[in-house]
Every structure is written in structure tokens, then in C-alpha cells.
Scaffold this motif. Sequence first.
Motif, PDB file in Angstrom:
ATOM      1  N   ARG A 186       0.836  -1.200   0.000  1.00 16.48           N
ATOM      2  CA  ARG A 186       0.000   0.000   0.000  1.00 16.48           C
ATOM      3  C   ARG A 186       0.871   1.250   0.000  1.00 16.48           C
ATOM      4  NH1 ARG A 186      -2.524  -0.229   4.766  1.00 16.48           N
ATOM      5  NH2 ARG A 186      -3.798  -1.955   4.022  1.00 16.48           N
ATOM      6  N   ARG A 234       2.476   1.675  -3.406  1.00 18.76           N
ATOM      7  CA  ARG A 234       1.467   2.116  -4.373  1.00 18.76           C
ATOM      8  C   ARG A 234       1.168   3.599  -4.193  1.00 18.76           C
ATOM      9  NH1 ARG A 234      -2.188  -1.525  -3.353  1.00 18.76           N
ATOM     10  NH2 ARG A 234      -3.341  -0.245  -1.892  1.00 18.76           N
ATOM     11  N   GLU A 235       1.067   4.058  -2.944  1.00 21.64           N
ATOM     12  CA  GLU A 235       0.813   5.470  -2.666  1.00 21.64           C
ATOM     13  C   GLU A 235       1.969   6.344  -3.151  1.00 21.64           C
ATOM     14  OE1 GLU A 235      -0.038   5.583   1.539  1.00 21.64           O
ATOM     15  OE2 GLU A 235      -2.001   4.663   1.259  1.00 21.64           O
ATOM     16  N   ILE A 283      -2.117  -0.033 -12.762  1.00 20.38           N
ATOM     17  CA  ILE A 283      -1.153  -0.341 -11.708  1.00 20.38           C
ATOM     18  C   ILE A 283      -0.575  -1.714 -11.994  1.00 20.38           C
ATOM     19  CG2 ILE A 283      -0.799  -0.678  -9.228  1.00 20.38           C
ATOM     20  CD1 ILE A 283      -3.281   1.109  -8.780  1.00 20.38           C
ATOM     21  N   TYR A 301       2.438  -4.677 -10.673  1.00 15.70           N
ATOM     22  CA  TYR A 301       3.354  -5.157  -9.640  1.00 15.70           C
ATOM     23  C   TYR A 301       4.335  -6.123 -10.296  1.00 15.70           C
ATOM     24  CZ  TYR A 301      -0.253  -3.370  -6.534  1.00 15.70           C
ATOM     25  OH  TYR A 301      -1.153  -2.558  -5.892  1.00 15.70           O
ATOM     26  N   VAL A 325       6.270  -1.358  -7.829  1.00 15.17           N
ATOM     27  CA  VAL A 325       4.899  -0.967  -8.120  1.00 15.17           C
ATOM     28  C   VAL A 325       4.989   0.189  -9.104  1.00 15.17           C
ATOM     29  CG1 VAL A 325       2.714  -0.126  -7.192  1.00 15.17           C
ATOM     30  CG2 VAL A 325       4.168  -1.604  -5.795  1.00 15.17           C
ATOM     31  N   VAL A 344       2.826   2.725 -11.878  1.00 11.60           N
ATOM     32  CA  VAL A 344       1.522   3.224 -12.293  1.00 11.60           C
ATOM     33  C   VAL A 344       1.712   4.135 -13.494  1.00 11.60           C
ATOM     34  CG1 VAL A 344       0.478   3.073  -9.997  1.00 11.60           C
ATOM     35  CG2 VAL A 344       1.581   5.172 -10.696  1.00 11.60           C
TER      36      VAL A 344
END
Length: 106
Positions: A55, A58-59, A82, A84, A97, A99
Motif C-alpha cells: 500500500r 502504491r501510494e 497499476i 506489480y 509498483v 503506475v
Amino acid sequence: MLLVTTPNIEGKTIKKYYGIVNGEGLVGANVYKDIFSGVRDVVGGRTSSYEIELRKAREVAIDSMVEKAELLGANAILNIRIKYSNLGGTMGNTILVSVNGTAVLY
């Protein structure tokens, strides 16, 4: 900043397309987390330490992407994806990660 996984924004007209923006975040799992995670997986538990780290990564990736879009003058990012990836090898159990999306002004 409006973030969507769709290719458009319902009821809005796109005034300008700035192009693709991206961001990355890394998760480096240490040995203790690996061992603990393996034990929890065997007994059917959730690996919350990994979930928290993923998390965070990702943030970081999303924040980086948003920052790039803002510098261009965008107020939305469309078609966000997104991904991985386990880097493995010399990077150990590092997970990337990434994006990306299309920066626009609506």
C-alpha cells in the motif's frame, strides 16, 4: 486531481491531452517478514505486513505520477493502470509498483 481507470470522464469534455505520466515505488521485504509471511500463509492467515508495504509503495507511485501531471497543468489522469513486478535476482525480494495514465485538462 481526479484519478480514474476509465478512458474518459462522464459528462466532461477533455480540453487538452498532456500524454502519459508514470510513477514507481519499491517494496523491499526483509528476511524476518519473509519467514513470518510464509508461516502465516501456511496456516491461512493474511500477510498484513506485506499488504501495508505494498500500500505504501502504491501510494508513493501514485503521488509521483500526480506530481508529474500537476507540473504539466493537468487536473485529471485517465486510464490509470497499476502493475506489480517482482524484481528478484540481485534485488532480493524487491517488488516494483508502477503506475501510469494519461494526464489531461478537462
